[in-house]
Design an enzyme around this catalytic site. Structure first.
Site, short mmCIF file in Angstrom:
data_model
loop_
_atom_site.label_atom_id
_atom_site.label_comp_id
_atom_site.label_asym_id
_atom_site.label_seq_id
_atom_site.Cartn_x
_atom_site.Cartn_y
_atom_site.Cartn_z
CG HIS A 278 -3.34 -0.01 -6.64
ND1 HIS A 278 -3.62 0.61 -5.45
CD2 HIS A 278 -3.59 -1.33 -6.43
CE1 HIS A 278 -4.00 -0.29 -4.55
NE2 HIS A 278 -3.98 -1.48 -5.13
NE ARG B 180 -4.35 -1.03 0.23
CZ ARG B 180 -4.59 -2.02 -0.62
NH1 ARG B 180 -3.71 -2.33 -1.55
NH2 ARG B 180 -5.72 -2.70 -0.59
P1 NDP Z 1 -2.15 -11.31 4.62
O1 NDP Z 1 -2.98 -10.77 5.71
O2 NDP Z 1 -2.38 -12.71 4.18
O3 NDP Z 1 -0.61 -11.19 5.00
C1 NDP Z 1 -0.07 -10.08 5.62
C2 NDP Z 1 1.33 -10.40 6.09
O4 NDP Z 1 1.90 -9.23 6.71
C3 NDP Z 1 1.34 -11.50 7.17
O5 NDP Z 1 2.45 -12.34 6.99
C4 NDP Z 1 1.50 -10.69 8.46
O6 NDP Z 1 2.15 -11.41 9.52
C5 NDP Z 1 2.38 -9.56 8.00
N1 NDP Z 1 2.26 -8.41 8.89
C6 NDP Z 1 1.19 -7.63 9.12
N2 NDP Z 1 1.47 -6.68 10.03
C7 NDP Z 1 2.76 -6.88 10.40
C8 NDP Z 1 3.63 -6.23 11.30
N3 NDP Z 1 3.24 -5.19 12.04
N4 NDP Z 1 4.88 -6.73 11.43
C9 NDP Z 1 5.28 -7.78 10.71
N5 NDP Z 1 4.51 -8.44 9.81
C10 NDP Z 1 3.26 -7.99 9.67
O7 NDP Z 1 -2.31 -10.31 3.39
P2 NDP Z 1 -2.09 -10.62 1.85
O8 NDP Z 1 -0.78 -11.30 1.68
O9 NDP Z 1 -3.29 -11.26 1.27
O10 NDP Z 1 -2.04 -9.13 1.25
C11 NDP Z 1 -1.08 -8.20 1.70
C12 NDP Z 1 -1.39 -6.81 1.19
O11 NDP Z 1 -1.11 -6.70 -0.20
C13 NDP Z 1 -2.85 -6.37 1.27
O12 NDP Z 1 -3.21 -5.98 2.58
C14 NDP Z 1 -2.90 -5.22 0.30
O13 NDP Z 1 -2.57 -4.02 0.96
C15 NDP Z 1 -1.79 -5.57 -0.69
N6 NDP Z 1 -2.32 -5.86 -2.03
C16 NDP Z 1 -1.95 -5.05 -3.07
C17 NDP Z 1 -2.40 -5.31 -4.34
C18 NDP Z 1 -1.96 -4.50 -5.50
O14 NDP Z 1 -2.50 -4.66 -6.60
N7 NDP Z 1 -0.97 -3.65 -5.36
C19 NDP Z 1 -3.30 -6.44 -4.63
C20 NDP Z 1 -3.61 -7.22 -3.46
C21 NDP Z 1 -3.14 -6.92 -2.21
P3 NDP Z 1 1.46 -12.71 10.17
O15 NDP Z 1 1.45 -13.74 9.06
O16 NDP Z 1 2.34 -13.09 11.27
O17 NDP Z 1 0.07 -12.30 10.56
C1 OXD Z 2 -6.19 -5.35 -3.11
C2 OXD Z 2 -5.69 -4.41 -4.12
O1 OXD Z 2 -6.12 -5.05 -1.92
O2 OXD Z 2 -5.94 -4.65 -5.33
O3 OXD Z 2 -6.66 -6.45 -3.51
O4 OXD Z 2 -5.02 -3.44 -3.79
#
Ligand code: NDP
Ligand code: OXD
Length: 317
Positions: free
Chosen positions: A280, A232
């Site tokens: 994005h 993000r």
């Molecule tokens: P998940 O919730 O599956 O994974 C998030 C990961 O981040 C987990 O491993 C989590 O740790 C870790 N995390 C969260 N907070 C912290 C912290 N404070 N310190 C350390 N690690 C942390 O999310 P997704 O993988 O499905 O998606 C991730 C992000 O990708 C979305 O939230 C979105 O913002 C972004 N995204 C962007 C897109 C784009 O087109 N650019 C498309 C889709 C998503 P733990 O496993 O231990 O909980």
């Molecule tokens: C998502 C994105 O969060 O596209 O899926 O950013």
């Protein structure tokens, strides 16, 4: 059959998605449900992508909020959301697309895409010097969730030396896993390429800043570390990124997300030769892949089954 109980109706509310396209797909997949694009008292399920905030507060029959994205910051930032379960988008389609993006950007930097594209424009036949093999390059992923884990495994299969960082400790084959704030510096200081796939929460906001860049090593087989952010925009301090490019703490960056989207035409990021900007699009999903799963969830829920892919409101993702 007019005496059949009508099925729970749906609100589709988004900014930036084609309403016509999404609504027609929802209608095709759930022909027996009413679909609204404005709040209506009968609505039971809300399908949301950057909905107008405040819109959900007086919907007496609303039961579940479905995020049409993997991230849910666009929902949680609405101070007026009702206290209801939030289900986020998790699909193989979305995950595979994000891994494609990450691999594209990692390989483009690794194989010096920018250098060769520039040379081609200038009709210059020059190589970039020794090309390190993938196994000589250390790629680290911030976030080892649905997306980070898949990208890590696929990068490791290509041959990169891969590590990752998350909140809780993970075990992933061939991926060195770091967890917790105290292990962030040790994760960072070995990397050639840093990929960010974290969600936006109060804890992760602005995490890609000068303090974090100071933990990166000065140089490696590809020069200074390279940043890829597809998580993000709120995770990145854009002034600090520009400064890090100036001082050489970063050799370049691929940014798919921005503090303000669309990126303003006068943003200095556009001018940087060593920044790749995409609007994005890292993981734009096939709407059907998301909607089929959501409609299935609704059918299961109405049959008394538990919801899956729920957001943990305490963690904020
Ligand atoms: P998940 O919730 O599956 O994974 C998030 C990961 O981040 C987990 O491993 C989590 O740790 C870790 N995390 C969260 N907070 C912290 C912290 N404070 N310190 C350390 N690690 C942390 O999310 P997704 O993988 O499905 O998606 C991730 C992000 O990708 C979305 O939230 C979105 O913002 C972004 N995204 C962007 C897109 C784009 O087109 N650019 C498309 C889709 C998503 P733990 O496993 O231990 O909980
Ligand atoms: C998502 C994105 O969060 O596209 O899926 O950013």
């Amino acid at each position: 059959m007019s005496n059949q109980a009508s099925k729970g109706s749906i609100l589709f509310s988004s900014t930036g998605f084609s309403e016509q396209e999404w609504v027609s797909r929802i209608k095709a997949l759930a022909p027996d449900r009413e679909i609204y694009t404005q709040p209506h008292p009968s609505v039971e399920y809300a399908f949301l992508w950057k909905h107008p905030h405040g819109q959900l507060k007086e919907l007496p029959n609303l039961k579940i909020l479905f995020s049409l994205g993997a991230g849910v910051d666009h929902i949680l930032s609405d101070k007026d959301i009702p206290d209801l379960p939030i289900v986020r988008a998790i699909s193989n389609d979305l995950t595979a697309r994000m891994s494609e993006f990450v691999i594209w950007q990692v390989l483009d930097h690794h194989r010096r895409g920018a250098f060769y594209r520039k040379n081609q424009l200038e009709k210059t036949w020059t190589d970039a010097g020794y090309q390190p093999a993938a196994h000589q390059i250390k790629v680290g992923i911030l976030g080892l969730g649905e997306l980070g884990r898949d990208a890590a495994l696929k990068l490791s299969n290509i041959g990169f030396e891969v590590s990752g960082w998350s909140q809780s400790q993970k075990q992933i084959e061939n991926v060195v896993c770091f967890a917790g704030q105290e292990n962030l510096p040790g994760f960072l200081n070995q990397l050639d390429i840093l990929v960010c796939l974290l969600p936006h929460t109060p804890q992760t906001e602005n995490i890609l800043d000068q303090k974090l860049f100071a933990h990166l090593k000065a140089s490696g087989p590809l020069g200074a570390p390279y940043l890829i952010n597809a998580g993000r925009g709120a995770l990145q301090n854009e002034d600090d990124i520009l400064q890090a490019l100036k001082t050489g703490a970063l050799s370049g960056a691929s940014l798919d997300v921005f503090q303000t989207e669309p990126l303003a035409v006068d943003s200095p990021l556009w001018e940087q030769e060593n920044i790749t900007i995409t609007p994005h699009i890292a993981a734009d999903s096939d709407p059907d892949a998301l909607l089929i799963k959501i409609i299935d969830q609704i059918e299961n829920y109405e049959a008394g089954k538990n919801l899956v892919d729920l957001v943990d409101l305490n963690r904020g993702y």
